[in-house]
Scaffold this motif. Structure first.
Motif, PDB file in Angstrom:
ATOM      1  N   LEU A  84     -48.319 -55.468  -0.200  1.00 52.92           N
ATOM      2  CA  LEU A  84     -48.357 -54.087  -0.682  1.00 52.92           C
ATOM      3  C   LEU A  84     -48.896 -54.013  -2.108  1.00 52.92           C
ATOM      4  O   LEU A  84     -49.679 -53.120  -2.446  1.00 52.92           O
ATOM      5  CB  LEU A  84     -46.955 -53.461  -0.617  1.00 52.92           C
ATOM      6  CG  LEU A  84     -46.416 -53.147   0.774  1.00 52.92           C
ATOM      7  CD1 LEU A  84     -44.927 -52.769   0.706  1.00 52.92           C
ATOM      8  CD2 LEU A  84     -47.225 -52.046   1.443  1.00 52.92           C
ATOM      9  N   LYS A  85     -48.493 -54.959  -2.961  1.00 55.02           N
ATOM     10  CA  LYS A  85     -48.988 -54.986  -4.343  1.00 55.02           C
ATOM     11  C   LYS A  85     -50.499 -55.231  -4.379  1.00 55.02           C
ATOM     12  O   LYS A  85     -51.216 -54.630  -5.185  1.00 55.02           O
ATOM     13  CB  LYS A  85     -48.255 -56.053  -5.169  1.00 55.02           C
ATOM     14  CG  LYS A  85     -46.830 -55.680  -5.526  1.00 55.02           C
ATOM     15  CD  LYS A  85     -46.168 -56.782  -6.332  1.00 55.02           C
ATOM     16  CE  LYS A  85     -44.779 -56.391  -6.765  1.00 55.02           C
ATOM     17  NZ  LYS A  85     -44.748 -55.702  -8.046  1.00 55.02           N
ATOM     18  N   LYS A  86     -50.985 -56.098  -3.505  1.00 55.24           N
ATOM     19  CA  LYS A  86     -52.425 -56.358  -3.439  1.00 55.24           C
ATOM     20  C   LYS A  86     -53.166 -55.117  -2.952  1.00 55.24           C
ATOM     21  O   LYS A  86     -54.244 -54.789  -3.466  1.00 55.24           O
ATOM     22  CB  LYS A  86     -52.711 -57.552  -2.531  1.00 55.24           C
ATOM     23  CG  LYS A  86     -52.348 -58.880  -3.158  1.00 55.24           C
ATOM     24  CD  LYS A  86     -52.665 -60.045  -2.238  1.00 55.24           C
ATOM     25  CE  LYS A  86     -52.384 -61.378  -2.907  1.00 55.24           C
ATOM     26  NZ  LYS A  86     -52.702 -62.515  -2.036  1.00 55.24           N
ATOM     27  N   GLU A  87     -52.595 -54.409  -1.977  1.00 48.24           N
ATOM     28  CA  GLU A  87     -53.216 -53.172  -1.484  1.00 48.24           C
ATOM     29  C   GLU A  87     -53.241 -52.110  -2.585  1.00 48.24           C
ATOM     30  O   GLU A  87     -54.238 -51.410  -2.760  1.00 48.24           O
ATOM     31  CB  GLU A  87     -52.467 -52.656  -0.258  1.00 48.24           C
ATOM     32  CG  GLU A  87     -52.630 -53.542   0.973  1.00 48.24           C
ATOM     33  CD  GLU A  87     -51.685 -53.172   2.107  1.00 48.24           C
ATOM     34  OE1 GLU A  87     -51.049 -52.090   2.052  1.00 48.24           O
ATOM     35  OE2 GLU A  87     -51.573 -53.978   3.056  1.00 48.24           O
ATOM     36  N   LYS A  88     -52.154 -52.005  -3.340  1.00 48.96           N
ATOM     37  CA  LYS A  88     -52.092 -51.048  -4.445  1.00 48.96           C
ATOM     38  C   LYS A  88     -53.155 -51.380  -5.493  1.00 48.96           C
ATOM     39  O   LYS A  88     -53.865 -50.497  -5.980  1.00 48.96           O
ATOM     40  CB  LYS A  88     -50.701 -51.064  -5.084  1.00 48.96           C
ATOM     41  CG  LYS A  88     -50.594 -50.170  -6.305  1.00 48.96           C
ATOM     42  CD  LYS A  88     -49.275 -50.332  -7.026  1.00 48.96           C
ATOM     43  CE  LYS A  88     -49.295 -49.567  -8.336  1.00 48.96           C
ATOM     44  NZ  LYS A  88     -48.139 -49.849  -9.177  1.00 48.96           N
ATOM     45  N   ASN A 112     -55.988 -41.208  -4.638  1.00 46.74           N
ATOM     46  CA  ASN A 112     -54.731 -41.064  -5.370  1.00 46.74           C
ATOM     47  C   ASN A 112     -53.573 -40.740  -4.431  1.00 46.74           C
ATOM     48  O   ASN A 112     -52.449 -41.188  -4.652  1.00 46.74           O
ATOM     49  CB  ASN A 112     -54.852 -40.012  -6.481  1.00 46.74           C
ATOM     50  CG  ASN A 112     -55.362 -40.607  -7.768  1.00 46.74           C
ATOM     51  OD1 ASN A 112     -54.786 -41.548  -8.294  1.00 46.74           O
ATOM     52  ND2 ASN A 112     -56.458 -40.073  -8.276  1.00 46.74           N
ATOM     53  N   GLU A 113     -53.852 -39.973  -3.382  1.00 49.55           N
ATOM     54  CA  GLU A 113     -52.809 -39.694  -2.379  1.00 49.55           C
ATOM     55  C   GLU A 113     -52.413 -40.973  -1.661  1.00 49.55           C
ATOM     56  O   GLU A 113     -51.226 -41.237  -1.454  1.00 49.55           O
ATOM     57  CB  GLU A 113     -53.304 -38.645  -1.384  1.00 49.55           C
ATOM     58  CG  GLU A 113     -53.341 -37.245  -1.941  1.00 49.55           C
ATOM     59  CD  GLU A 113     -53.796 -36.216  -0.917  1.00 49.55           C
ATOM     60  OE1 GLU A 113     -53.486 -36.371   0.285  1.00 49.55           O
ATOM     61  OE2 GLU A 113     -54.470 -35.260  -1.326  1.00 49.55           O
ATOM     62  N   VAL A 114     -53.407 -41.782  -1.272  1.00 52.51           N
ATOM     63  CA  VAL A 114     -53.124 -43.055  -0.604  1.00 52.51           C
ATOM     64  C   VAL A 114     -52.341 -43.964  -1.559  1.00 52.51           C
ATOM     65  O   VAL A 114     -51.402 -44.652  -1.142  1.00 52.51           O
ATOM     66  CB  VAL A 114     -54.428 -43.734  -0.124  1.00 52.51           C
ATOM     67  CG1 VAL A 114     -54.157 -45.112   0.453  1.00 52.51           C
ATOM     68  CG2 VAL A 114     -55.143 -42.864   0.905  1.00 52.51           C
ATOM     69  N   LEU A 115     -52.702 -43.948  -2.829  1.00 53.88           N
ATOM     70  CA  LEU A 115     -51.984 -44.737  -3.828  1.00 53.88           C
ATOM     71  C   LEU A 115     -50.523 -44.302  -3.921  1.00 53.88           C
ATOM     72  O   LEU A 115     -49.626 -45.145  -3.998  1.00 53.88           O
ATOM     73  CB  LEU A 115     -52.670 -44.624  -5.195  1.00 53.88           C
ATOM     74  CG  LEU A 115     -52.014 -45.369  -6.350  1.00 53.88           C
ATOM     75  CD1 LEU A 115     -52.025 -46.874  -6.105  1.00 53.88           C
ATOM     76  CD2 LEU A 115     -52.727 -45.041  -7.655  1.00 53.88           C
ATOM     77  N   GLU A 126     -47.314 -46.668  -3.305  1.00 49.25           N
ATOM     78  CA  GLU A 126     -46.241 -46.834  -4.287  1.00 49.25           C
ATOM     79  C   GLU A 126     -44.876 -46.517  -3.666  1.00 49.25           C
ATOM     80  O   GLU A 126     -43.886 -47.200  -3.947  1.00 49.25           O
ATOM     81  CB  GLU A 126     -46.508 -45.973  -5.523  1.00 49.25           C
ATOM     82  CG  GLU A 126     -47.662 -46.505  -6.356  1.00 49.25           C
ATOM     83  CD  GLU A 126     -48.103 -45.571  -7.472  1.00 49.25           C
ATOM     84  OE1 GLU A 126     -47.868 -44.344  -7.374  1.00 49.25           O
ATOM     85  OE2 GLU A 126     -48.705 -46.074  -8.434  1.00 49.25           O
ATOM     86  N   ALA A 127     -44.822 -45.499  -2.805  1.00 51.62           N
ATOM     87  CA  ALA A 127     -43.570 -45.174  -2.109  1.00 51.62           C
ATOM     88  C   ALA A 127     -43.177 -46.306  -1.158  1.00 51.62           C
ATOM     89  O   ALA A 127     -41.991 -46.652  -1.053  1.00 51.62           O
ATOM     90  CB  ALA A 127     -43.716 -43.854  -1.353  1.00 51.62           C
ATOM     91  N   GLN A 128     -44.155 -46.894  -0.490  1.00 48.06           N
ATOM     92  CA  GLN A 128     -43.877 -48.024   0.402  1.00 48.06           C
ATOM     93  C   GLN A 128     -43.338 -49.215  -0.385  1.00 48.06           C
ATOM     94  O   GLN A 128     -42.410 -49.895   0.064  1.00 48.06           O
ATOM     95  CB  GLN A 128     -45.146 -48.441   1.168  1.00 48.06           C
ATOM     96  CG  GLN A 128     -45.587 -47.449   2.209  1.00 48.06           C
ATOM     97  CD  GLN A 128     -46.949 -47.797   2.809  1.00 48.06           C
ATOM     98  OE1 GLN A 128     -47.735 -48.567   2.231  1.00 48.06           O
ATOM     99  NE2 GLN A 128     -47.237 -47.219   3.969  1.00 48.06           N
TER     100      GLN A 128
END
Length: 193
Positions: A77-81, A99-102, A106-108
């Motif tokens: 998840l951190k790599k995807e962020k 930004n919405e996907v981000l 972040e919620a995940q």
């Protein structure tokens, strides 16, 4: 890219504002533009250095936590962020859809952190590594923020003394796996003719 945009922006302003100044013999706008350009170059140099340092810290941190099987999903998840933050750089961090996907990512991450077994030795190690990494990263960001803010204030003041109005131009900058507002100088207009 940032240096190119700064140079291009300064050249356009130099050509648009300097021509009337040369025609009247007043070089204060040209001098002011040079001051702004010099300060922005210093600001972007400081930003580039901070980004390089935080990217190296992030890479070391990701390598360290990659050894912890219990947090492999969090590392993913951190790599995807981080990939989203890199993708956002092309838009100056302003692409609404990304930004919405981000925000979802972040919620995940927050949800995944909440589900960790705090009694696990690997999870404790993860929390320790994360705290150390974030402290180092945030210290670099604070340094860049403080230095660039001082350079911006100085550049705006010097430009004003030479007759050019300028202001802070807050932009998002990615530092490792996060982003922060940093303040290059933007030209507003001249105060003298």
């Amino acid at each position: 890219m940032k240096k190119f945009m700064t140079a291009l922006f300064s050249l356009v302003l130099l050509l648009s504002l300097a021509t009337p100044a040369f025609a009247t013999g007043d070089t204060s706008n040209t001098d002011a533009l040079e001051v702004v350009d010099e300060k922005n170059n210093e600001i972007y140099s400081e930003i580039d250095h901070g980004v390089a340092v935080t990217d190296a810290l992030k890479n070391d941190y990701f390598n360290e936590i990659s050894q912890l099987d219990e947090v492999a999903h969090i590392l993913a998840l951190k790599k995807e962020k981080t990939a989203l933050l890199v993708a956002l750089e092309a838009s100056g961090q302003e692409d609404g859809a990304l930004n919405e996907v981000l925000s979802v990512k972040e919620a995940q991450l927050e949800q995944a952190h909440g589900a960790l077994n705090a009694d696990s030795e690997q999870v404790q190690t993860y929390f320790e590594l994360t705290a150390a990494y974030e402290a180092e990263r945030d210290a670099v960001i604070k340094h860049v923020y403080d230095v660039t803010l001082a350079l911006t204030d100085q550049g705006i003041q010097e430009a004003a003394e030479l007759g050019l109005l300028a202001k802070c131009s807050w932009v998002h900058v990615r530092f490792g796996d996060t982003r922060e507002w940093i303040d290059p100088i933007e030209i507003v207009g001249g105060t003298r003719n």
